[in-house]
Design an enzyme around this catalytic site. Structure first.
Site, PDB file in Angstrom:
ATOM      1  N   TYR A  63      77.583  30.310 -27.248  1.00 15.57           N
ATOM      2  CA  TYR A  63      77.861  29.852 -25.754  1.00 15.57           C
ATOM      3  C   TYR A  63      78.916  29.565 -25.731  1.00 15.57           C
ATOM      4  CZ  TYR A  63      75.762  25.600 -24.900  1.00 15.57           C
ATOM      5  OH  TYR A  63      75.860  23.936 -24.577  1.00 15.57           O
ATOM      6  N   CYS A  64      79.924  29.702 -24.084  1.00 17.09           N
ATOM      7  CA  CYS A  64      80.503  29.493 -24.399  1.00 17.09           C
ATOM      8  C   CYS A  64      80.931  29.046 -21.843  1.00 17.09           C
ATOM      9  CB  CYS A  64      82.328  29.996 -24.064  1.00 17.09           C
ATOM     10  SG  CYS A  64      82.147  31.842 -24.030  1.00 17.09           S
ATOM     11  N   TYR A  65      82.239  29.173 -21.716  1.00 18.40           N
ATOM     12  CA  TYR A  65      81.674  29.303 -19.931  1.00 18.40           C
ATOM     13  C   TYR A  65      80.815  30.162 -19.407  1.00 18.40           C
ATOM     14  CZ  TYR A  65      85.381  25.187 -21.303  1.00 18.40           C
ATOM     15  OH  TYR A  65      86.301  23.788 -21.517  1.00 18.40           O
ATOM     16  N   PHE A  92      77.633  29.604 -20.547  1.00 20.55           N
ATOM     17  CA  PHE A  92      76.530  27.928 -19.789  1.00 20.55           C
ATOM     18  C   PHE A  92      77.145  28.150 -17.975  1.00 20.55           C
ATOM     19  CE2 PHE A  92      77.038  23.327 -18.382  1.00 20.55           C
ATOM     20  CZ  PHE A  92      75.728  23.477 -18.869  1.00 20.55           C
TER      21      PHE A  92
END
EC number: 2.8.1.1
Length: 107
Positions: A63-65, A92
């Protein structure tokens, strides 16, 4: 093989029910401030080393932003031979809106 994009609900079930690696590909400060519990910080600099040393049979949730950057990392892991790779849709920010998080002091 392709990675699979999954919703926060699918990711929540996966994290609860399976032994899975959770990889946070955001910047170090964001990771330290808050992350999914038990996530490891996987910076771009660490990605190649991780790809070489990790158990490729173990599922990985990336996962990232917002769910964009995680897709390229997930694809890279698939290309490196990882068998089961997931990318969190919405990243996230979506997870945080629906599920508990952790910080550097809590894990």
């Amino acid at each position: 093989m392709m990675y699979k994009q999954i919703s926060h609900l699918e990711a929540w079930e996966l994290v609860k029910k399976r032994d899975i690696v959770i990889a946070d590909v955001r910047d170090q400060d964001s990771y330290e401030e808050e992350h999914i519990a038990n996530a490891l910080h996987l910076s771009m600099a660490k990605l190649q080393e991780y790809s070489e040393k990790a158990d490729k049979e173990k599922p990985v949730l990336v996962y990232c932003y917002h769910g964009i950057s995680s897709q390229s990392v997930a694809q890279h892991l698939v290309e490196q031979g990882f068998k089961e790779v997931y990318s969190l849709i919405g990243g996230f920010e979506t997870w945080k809106a629906h599920h508990p998080t952790s910080d550097a002091n809590k894990n």
